[in-house]
Scaffold this motif. Structure first.
Motif, PDB file in Angstrom:
ATOM      1  N   PRO A  66      10.776   3.399  -9.182  1.00  0.00           N
ATOM      2  CA  PRO A  66       9.376   3.783  -8.979  1.00  0.00           C
ATOM      3  C   PRO A  66       8.623   2.734  -8.159  1.00  0.00           C
ATOM      4  O   PRO A  66       9.051   1.580  -8.059  1.00  0.00           O
ATOM      5  N   SER A  67       7.517   3.142  -7.563  1.00  0.00           N
ATOM      6  CA  SER A  67       6.675   2.226  -6.793  1.00  0.00           C
ATOM      7  C   SER A  67       5.245   2.307  -7.310  1.00  0.00           C
ATOM      8  O   SER A  67       4.807   3.346  -7.812  1.00  0.00           O
ATOM      9  N   ILE A  68       4.526   1.191  -7.204  1.00  0.00           N
ATOM     10  CA  ILE A  68       3.141   1.111  -7.669  1.00  0.00           C
ATOM     11  C   ILE A  68       2.217   0.901  -6.473  1.00  0.00           C
ATOM     12  O   ILE A  68       2.490   0.076  -5.600  1.00  0.00           O
ATOM     13  N   THR A  69       1.132   1.664  -6.448  1.00  0.00           N
ATOM     14  CA  THR A  69       0.085   1.503  -5.444  1.00  0.00           C
ATOM     15  C   THR A  69      -1.227   1.214  -6.168  1.00  0.00           C
ATOM     16  O   THR A  69      -1.569   1.912  -7.127  1.00  0.00           O
ATOM     17  N   THR A  70      -1.951   0.173  -5.739  1.00  0.00           N
ATOM     18  CA  THR A  70      -3.236  -0.162  -6.358  1.00  0.00           C
ATOM     19  C   THR A  70      -4.347  -0.094  -5.318  1.00  0.00           C
ATOM     20  O   THR A  70      -4.099  -0.181  -4.111  1.00  0.00           O
ATOM     21  N   GLN A  71      -5.590   0.041  -5.790  1.00  0.00           N
ATOM     22  CA  GLN A  71      -6.732   0.047  -4.882  1.00  0.00           C
ATOM     23  C   GLN A  71      -7.123  -1.365  -4.469  1.00  0.00           C
ATOM     24  O   GLN A  71      -7.874  -1.554  -3.534  1.00  0.00           O
ATOM     25  N   SER A  72      -6.615  -2.335  -5.196  1.00  0.00           N
ATOM     26  CA  SER A  72      -6.919  -3.723  -4.874  1.00  0.00           C
ATOM     27  C   SER A  72      -5.782  -4.598  -5.362  1.00  0.00           C
ATOM     28  O   SER A  72      -5.056  -4.234  -6.291  1.00  0.00           O
ATOM     29  N   GLU A  73      -5.633  -5.748  -4.722  1.00  0.00           N
ATOM     30  CA  GLU A  73      -4.613  -6.691  -5.163  1.00  0.00           C
ATOM     31  C   GLU A  73      -5.123  -7.547  -6.318  1.00  0.00           C
ATOM     32  O   GLU A  73      -4.397  -8.403  -6.819  1.00  0.00           O
ATOM     33  N   ASN A  74      -6.367  -7.318  -6.728  1.00  0.00           N
ATOM     34  CA  ASN A  74      -6.970  -8.089  -7.815  1.00  0.00           C
ATOM     35  C   ASN A  74      -7.462  -7.160  -8.910  1.00  0.00           C
ATOM     36  O   ASN A  74      -7.624  -5.960  -8.706  1.00  0.00           O
TER      37      ASN A  74
END
Length: 283
Positions: free
Chosen positions: A153-161
């Motif tokens: 699986p892969s994770i995508t976030t709206q921010s690196e923080n």
């Protein structure tokens, strides 16, 4: 007129006697305890599957035919009176078939089209020479052939923080496989159980994908200012893979009352295993 009525009365009587005889004969013997068995009922593609049917004969019954079907198509038949009593039709992709004792059909190297409903059909008749009535029993069971996802699986976030007092928003995606993987989120090693924080759905296309959205309020700082976010993909107990990303506390975090996520347009960061994550794959 009287003759006509008497004729109809006799006809009804004869039909009634025939029906009574027919159902009385059937009621005196029938196949019972029909059970379709498939072991294992959940297996990985390329594995081996054994199917068989058990049943009980009553009184003067003898087996007339024994047939197996998958999704309505005949897979195997055993007809004792035929010159070639056993036939395997091989409609399901498998590397090979082996017929064992007691009607056991072993399928080796099962392909993905082995998924479906397997049905057993047992037909018997009486040893009596005058019998012309047959009795048939059925049973079915399901089999799932698991095909692993194309990758971890892969994770995508709206921010690196992450920001204390705001919401963490992220997506986890698992591409391909059958059935599509179930996705579970963890924060600092603990499963996310906050009500309404996750939503899983399917994205259909050339390759179907399973996607889980995470919307989680961050109420406090994390050890060393770092939050570990992980997503686990699983298919029953046969496949399990996870990916982890580390998010640092962002400037402007507040431990006060939570406020909605108000971040301006931020370029999504796809954190891959090679660049910013550690992937764990357990098979």
């Amino acid at each position: 007129m009287l003759r006509y009525l008497l004729g109809r009365s006799c006809l009804k009587t004869m039909l009634s006697l025939f029906i009574f005889f027919l159902f009385g004969l059937q009621g005196s013997w029938c196949v019972t305890n029909v059970h379709m068995n498939a072991l294992p009922s959940i297996l990985k593609v390329g594995g081996n599957l054994a199917i068989n049917c058990t049943y009980t004969l009553e009184n003067e019954e003898v087996l007339y035919t024994l047939k197996y079907y998958i999704n309505g198509q005949e897979l195997y038949s055993y007809i004792p009176k035929d010159k070639i009593p056993i036939n395997v039709y091989g409609i399901v992709g498998a590397d090979g078939y082996v017929v064992r004792d007691n009607g056991v059909l072993e399928m080796n190297g099962v392909k993905s089209d082995g998924t479906g409903w397997y049905q057993c059909e047992v037909t018997v008749n009486s040893t009596s020479a005058t019998s012309f009535v047959y009795s048939t029993g059925f049973d079915s069971t399901s089999v799932t052939v698991v095909v692993e996802p194309l990758n971890i699986p892969s994770i995508t976030t709206q921010s690196e923080n992450y920001y204390v007092g705001k919401k963490l928003i992220a997506n986890c995606t698992s591409r391909g496989g059958f059935p599509l993987a179930s996705l579970t989120w963890f924060v600092d090693g603990k499963e996310v159980t906050y009500p309404g924080s996750t939503k899983q759905y399917t994205v259909r296309g050339g390759v179907n994908s399973s996607v889980s959205e995470l919307t989680l309020p961050i109420v406090s700082k994390h050890p060393n200012g770092q939050l570990q976010l992980s997503c686990e993909a699983s298919q029953f107990t046969l496949y399990n893979a996870s990916v982890e990303v580390d998010l640092k506390e962002g400037i402007g975090s507040s431990s006060e009352i939570l406020s909605p996520f108000l971040g301006s347009v931020v370029t999504s960061a796809v954190l891959t295993a090679a660049a910013m994550s550690i992937a764990h794959l357990r098979r």
